[in-house]
Motif scaffolding. Structure first.
Motif, PDB file in Angstrom:
ATOM      1  N   MET A  66      15.248 -31.009 -53.758  1.00  8.94           N
ATOM      2  CA  MET A  66      16.441 -31.782 -54.111  1.00  8.94           C
ATOM      3  C   MET A  66      17.702 -31.036 -53.690  1.00  8.94           C
ATOM      4  O   MET A  66      18.674 -31.658 -53.246  1.00  8.94           O
ATOM      5  N   SER A  67      17.704 -29.727 -53.836  1.00  6.04           N
ATOM      6  CA  SER A  67      18.881 -28.942 -53.447  1.00  6.04           C
ATOM      7  C   SER A  67      19.152 -29.086 -51.955  1.00  6.04           C
ATOM      8  O   SER A  67      20.303 -29.176 -51.522  1.00  6.04           O
ATOM      9  N   GLN A  68      18.078 -29.103 -51.162  1.00  9.10           N
ATOM     10  CA  GLN A  68      18.207 -29.291 -49.714  1.00  9.10           C
ATOM     11  C   GLN A  68      18.955 -30.581 -49.398  1.00  9.10           C
ATOM     12  O   GLN A  68      19.728 -30.669 -48.456  1.00  9.10           O
ATOM     13  N   ILE A  69      18.652 -31.584 -50.207  1.00  7.16           N
ATOM     14  CA  ILE A  69      19.139 -32.931 -49.912  1.00  7.16           C
ATOM     15  C   ILE A  69      20.475 -33.201 -50.599  1.00  7.16           C
ATOM     16  O   ILE A  69      21.113 -34.231 -50.403  1.00  7.16           O
ATOM     17  N   ARG A  70      20.936 -32.207 -51.379  1.00  8.48           N
ATOM     18  CA  ARG A  70      22.078 -32.408 -52.264  1.00  8.48           C
ATOM     19  C   ARG A  70      23.358 -32.878 -51.571  1.00  8.48           C
ATOM     20  O   ARG A  70      24.009 -33.829 -51.997  1.00  8.48           O
ATOM     21  N   GLY A  71      23.734 -32.187 -50.515  1.00  8.10           N
ATOM     22  CA  GLY A  71      24.979 -32.529 -49.833  1.00  8.10           C
ATOM     23  C   GLY A  71      24.974 -33.979 -49.393  1.00  8.10           C
ATOM     24  O   GLY A  71      25.928 -34.723 -49.620  1.00  8.10           O
ATOM     25  N   GLU A  72      23.868 -34.386 -48.802  1.00  8.14           N
ATOM     26  CA  GLU A  72      23.717 -35.772 -48.362  1.00  8.14           C
ATOM     27  C   GLU A  72      23.966 -36.747 -49.507  1.00  8.14           C
ATOM     28  O   GLU A  72      24.669 -37.737 -49.371  1.00  8.14           O
ATOM     29  N   VAL A  73      23.335 -36.443 -50.646  1.00  7.42           N
ATOM     30  CA  VAL A  73      23.366 -37.387 -51.760  1.00  7.42           C
ATOM     31  C   VAL A  73      24.759 -37.474 -52.363  1.00  7.42           C
ATOM     32  O   VAL A  73      25.253 -38.548 -52.681  1.00  7.42           O
ATOM     33  N   GLN A  74      25.422 -36.346 -52.508  1.00 10.74           N
ATOM     34  CA  GLN A  74      26.735 -36.364 -53.130  1.00 10.74           C
ATOM     35  C   GLN A  74      27.709 -37.215 -52.340  1.00 10.74           C
ATOM     36  O   GLN A  74      28.454 -38.010 -52.890  1.00 10.74           O
ATOM     37  N   GLU A  75      27.678 -37.035 -51.026  1.00  8.25           N
ATOM     38  CA  GLU A  75      28.527 -37.852 -50.175  1.00  8.25           C
ATOM     39  C   GLU A  75      28.185 -39.335 -50.366  1.00  8.25           C
ATOM     40  O   GLU A  75      29.059 -40.172 -50.517  1.00  8.25           O
ATOM     41  N   ALA A  76      26.894 -39.613 -50.434  1.00  5.28           N
ATOM     42  CA  ALA A  76      26.439 -41.003 -50.574  1.00  5.28           C
ATOM     43  C   ALA A  76      26.924 -41.599 -51.890  1.00  5.28           C
ATOM     44  O   ALA A  76      27.366 -42.749 -51.954  1.00  5.28           O
ATOM     45  N   GLN A  77      26.863 -40.817 -52.953  1.00  7.26           N
ATOM     46  CA  GLN A  77      27.256 -41.354 -54.252  1.00  7.26           C
ATOM     47  C   GLN A  77      28.739 -41.668 -54.309  1.00  7.26           C
ATOM     48  O   GLN A  77      29.163 -42.601 -54.969  1.00  7.26           O
ATOM     49  N   GLN A  78      29.548 -40.854 -53.589  1.00  7.97           N
ATOM     50  CA  GLN A  78      30.973 -41.160 -53.579  1.00  7.97           C
ATOM     51  C   GLN A  78      31.266 -42.447 -52.833  1.00  7.97           C
ATOM     52  O   GLN A  78      32.058 -43.270 -53.281  1.00  7.97           O
TER      53      GLN A  78
END
Lengths: 209, 209, 209, 209
Positions: free
Chosen positions: C187-199
């Motif tokens: 999940m940490s690997q994918i974190r940056g991707e997800v945060q941008e997506a959630q915004q």
């Protein structure tokens, strides 16, 4: 020995569901910018101590509680105006998610004590993890804020004096009942004015949001 | 343009915290089997439409709202008896988690309209994710159920008639205010009796559970 | 005899207040369309049975519970990503509404059992109806969903085997801890991707409402 | 123009009722000291922005939303173990307070994306203040915490890339799905141990209270 938690679990569930359903009525009214006949909703499962006292007083054997004690689950609707009570009564009669077992109108026919309220006894279906659907009795009371205020007081005093309230306290209670009744009367006079006002208020808010 | 969500966020937070704190008082009383001076607690952030109207009416520039509009965050405590209000006032004064900015006693000095209530303006600290602690104004109102009932009605009518209530409606409102006052008086008479009764009731329950 | 209700009342109040405050942090993030480091918040007062067991196990006399048992009040913050834990730790350190007594980082230094979590012990001020402000200890735990999942399981097993988990069960527990750790890593690997997506997601919603 | 508040009101009501009912199941299990198959329950009415996007993507005319968009009301049950999902599925099938329209088992037959979950589409009766009973569609999803964790992440990424996730991100997502699956597998291995432990734990608590 009686396992109270297990016995009362479906009653707790019924109270929780009925509260959500009655609060939903209020939200539907608010959404349509109409005066809502429901001010707030409360509910409770009868405390074990009260069940024991009542079963003794009314000679109800503990193994017949579920059929003979109609208020193990109690739900109460408070209204702003006496006239709102009729609206709620009609809404209750129109529902298909429970069955009406009994109706008692203590507003047209108030009790000698001064008690006023509209009562339903319902047969309400609850889904159990074992045994499937179970139909239990639920008491639904509908009253104004002023009726409720007085009834709360009277209930406390009945307990204190074990049903034998001294004449002097009785008289004070009567005067309070009259004051509560008077407040309801004055509010009813002003009702039309207020309802119109609340709709205007509610629409103003919508137009800005 | 003003970002209302961001402006009002700390006020929402303050309302939520104050509600939990005041409800906690009620629970402390219930636990100690004493009559609780707090019947229930409500709170709200002022709707944007009402903020805009009030800012126009009172000539408050929108960039001075936070200092000059004292009721952006409003919390209300309802009491059963007039005498309970004094108890709550003392509890508020004894707290160390906010600062009292102002007190107004509209019970000793009721407004011409008939309005009765006890008001505090508080400076309440909220922790923000950016900028740390922020001290904001919160209005706290304390009143009986009957005072509250009347005030709700009057508020609706003020809106409807934009502050110019016709003489006839005004008179009805006065009669309702008197009926509410009368109910409070009768209840005060009966207060001692009831408090004793509630303690008995509460102890009976404990002994069975 | 110890009156548990009275002893634990301020701890219950502290838990309720802390929950509202931590949930408020989440709302502030959501409002500003940033990824929120707080997924959800839970809290509890330690059950009396657990207090008694722990006081026996750790030799804590019952009249010293308040100073020596640091988790009578426990609050837990769950995060989506390991990285969020640091953000929450910083927010806790920046607050002025309690004092930090102790910090323990079981993430950098995980326990032999496999347990991972970040712990604070706080001194939190509660307002009492008698005696004014009282400062009590509150334990605050911060962990990811996966850490929490594993910890819940381990806690149950510790009880079952009274602290002496058989080697075979112990091994299974270790494998589950590794699977939980692995999930956090991925999940940490994918974190940056997800945060941008959630915004993006959160802004899209705003623009339509 | 479509009045979204009015259209979605019965869906909001259905979500509120379903949540109370499913949480009631958890309480019944806790009461009987059995491992509860329901960890927690969430629910939501689909945001208007998502409805509009989906109606465009799936070519659903806005006047056919109620028949063709099955997830306007969505309720989700989270389980600790994969095996708990079967128990919940049986409980749903046994109920008499709604009708099952469709079942989809994305656990036995997981989606290519890695998505795992058990879906029901229900026809749920809501009581309206005008028009009486109305039967609406409700989607019920049942999944483990690990499945839910992954699904939340994947949902965010689908939005960000408008359904076209780059190969590299796709691969990371697959690895996370495997880690989630692995965690569920390890937990299932340990399940029997834990359930027994939780019952012991729950009985210990009862005996002291």
């Amino acid at each position: 020995m009686l396992d109270w938690n297990t016995l009362l679990a479906p009653y707790k569930q019924a109270v929780d569901e009925m509260k959500i359903k009655l609060k939903g009525i209020r939200e539907q009214y608010q959404l349509s910018s109409q005066h809502t006949p429901i001010e707030f909703v409360t509910g409770r499962v009868k405390p074990v101590s009260s069940i024991l006292q009542k079963s003794k007083r009314k000679n109800i054997p503990l193994n017949e509680l579920e059929e003979k004690m109609q208020d193990l689950a109690g739900v109460r609707v408070m209204c702003q105006f006496v006239g709102d009570i009729d609206t709620v009564v009609e809404l209750v009669r129109a529902r298909t998610d429970f069955e009406i077992v009994e109706e008692r109108d203590y507003i047209k026919h108030k009790k000698n004590s001064g008690y006023r309220s509209y009562h339903f006894v319902l047969k309400y279906p609850v889904q159990m993890i074992e045994g499937g659907e179970k139909r239990i009795l639920v008491e639904l009371q509908i009253r104004t804020l002023a009726m409720n205020f007085w009834a709360t007081i009277e209930h406390s005093l009945q307990y204190k004096y074990a049903g034998k309230i001294p004449a002097e306290v009785e008289q004070r209670l009567q005067r309070a009942a009259e004051a509560a009744f008077r407040l309801d009367e004055e509010m009813s006079q002003i009702r039309g004015e207020v309802q119109e006002a609340q709709q205007i208020l509610s629409k103003k808010r919508d137009s800005v949001r």
